[in-house]
Design an enzyme around this catalytic site. Structure first.
Site, mmCIF file in Angstrom:
data_model
loop_
_atom_site.group_PDB
_atom_site.id
_atom_site.type_symbol
_atom_site.label_atom_id
_atom_site.label_comp_id
_atom_site.label_asym_id
_atom_site.label_seq_id
_atom_site.Cartn_x
_atom_site.Cartn_y
_atom_site.Cartn_z
ATOM 1 N N GLY A 33 4.265 0.269 8.132
ATOM 2 C CA GLY A 33 5.434 -0.418 7.604
ATOM 3 C C GLY A 33 6.720 0.368 7.648
ATOM 4 C CB THR A 34 7.599 3.699 9.037
ATOM 5 O OG1 THR A 34 6.468 4.333 8.456
ATOM 6 C CG2 THR A 34 8.781 4.637 8.972
#
Length: 288
Positions: free
Chosen positions: A223-224
């Site tokens: 999810g960065t």
């Protein structure tokens, strides 16, 4: 009998800055719309969503995805924008050329900053964009962007530029800017040869800003990219300039990576609530 005096009513609280995400749903909660909304809340904004695709996804990868009909995406977008309004928009997974073109058309008619995260491949290497949609991203979506936020794999996919060092990031930015966005934020998280530092390059072709942060030894980074793009959109909705918003988004995302936690049998997510005054361990009763 006397009528009691009316209690003075407090003035209505103003709404926080309004941010809209147009992206895919991550059933595992670490990326996509779920990550976007968590980030927007953590940064003091009101997040709203247009679901463009639904994924079956967990810590091990993406088992499948299904795009929504163009009519459903357009209706969601118009429903939010025409009534509530937006102060920034962020795009993520759009899956197909038809959806890319539809969203680009909607964005072109919206007077708000736009952050485009040109999602093509998941953290696990699963394709999230049809091969015939790349030209639509280049020619229709990128020109609508205030800022586009590709990682190095996405740069190679979009432009053919393969980055080996920081000078190569300048070449990548120039290639991306050639498609029409106002700013490019080239994310150097995958750059080899800089084991202790993560460096991103923000440029509009004239100004150049290097955003540097320590590289954390944590494999739980799912999810960065969604988180960074959503944080950037949230800061733009607050009225910050692009360089100010990018610095704040980098700082927030770096903290979320450092606090990433294991989930399932594979890659866990970054911790979107890392600076809200609690740790995820404390919620389970392991601290305090």
């Amino acid at each position: 009998m006397e009528t009691p005096p009316e209690t003075p009513q407090a003035p209505p609280r103003p709404a926080p800055p309004l941010v809209l995400t147009v992206a895919g749903s991550d059933s595992g909660g670490g990326a996509g719309i779920q990550a976007d909304l968590k980030t927007m809340l953590a940064l003091g904004t009101h997040g709203m969503s247009v679901v463009a695709a639904v994924t079956a996804q967990n810590s091990l990868g993406v088992q499948g995805y299904w795009e929504l009909p163009v009519e459903a995406v357009r209706a969601q977008y118009r429903s939010v924008v025409d009534d509530i309004g937006v102060q920034a928009v962020k795009t993520g997974m759009l899956a197909s050329a038809a959806l890319v073109g539809t969203v680009a058309e909607l964005l072109a008619d919206t007077a708000a900053p736009v952050v485009v995260d040109p999602v093509g491949v998941s953290k696990h290497g699963d394709s999230l964009l049809a091969s015939d949609a790349l030209d639509s991203v280049r020619t229709e979506l990128l020109p609508t962007a205030t800022v586009v936020t590709p990682n190095l794999d996405e740069v190679a996919q979009l432009t053919g530029v393969h980055v080996e060092d920081e000078d190569g990031m300048r070449d990548a930015a120039a290639a991306v800017l050639g498609y029409g966005p106002r700013w490019a934020l080239i994310k150097g998280g995958h750059l080899r040869g800089a084991p202790d530092e993560s460096a991103d390059l923000l440029t509009d072709g004239h100004q150049e800003h290097w955003l540097r942060a320590p590289r954390h030894d944590n494999r739980h980074t799912h999810g960065t990219g969604c988180t960074l793009a959503s944080a950037l959109a949230a800061q733009l909705a607050k009225g910050q300039s692009v360089p100010e918003a990018a610095r704040a988004a980098k700082e927030y995302t770096t903290g979320a990576i450092a606090a990433g936690f294991p989930l399932g049998a594979g890659l866990g997510p970054v911790d979107h609530g890392w600076r809200l005054g609690y740790a995820h361990g404390a919620v389970r009763g392991e601290e305090g």
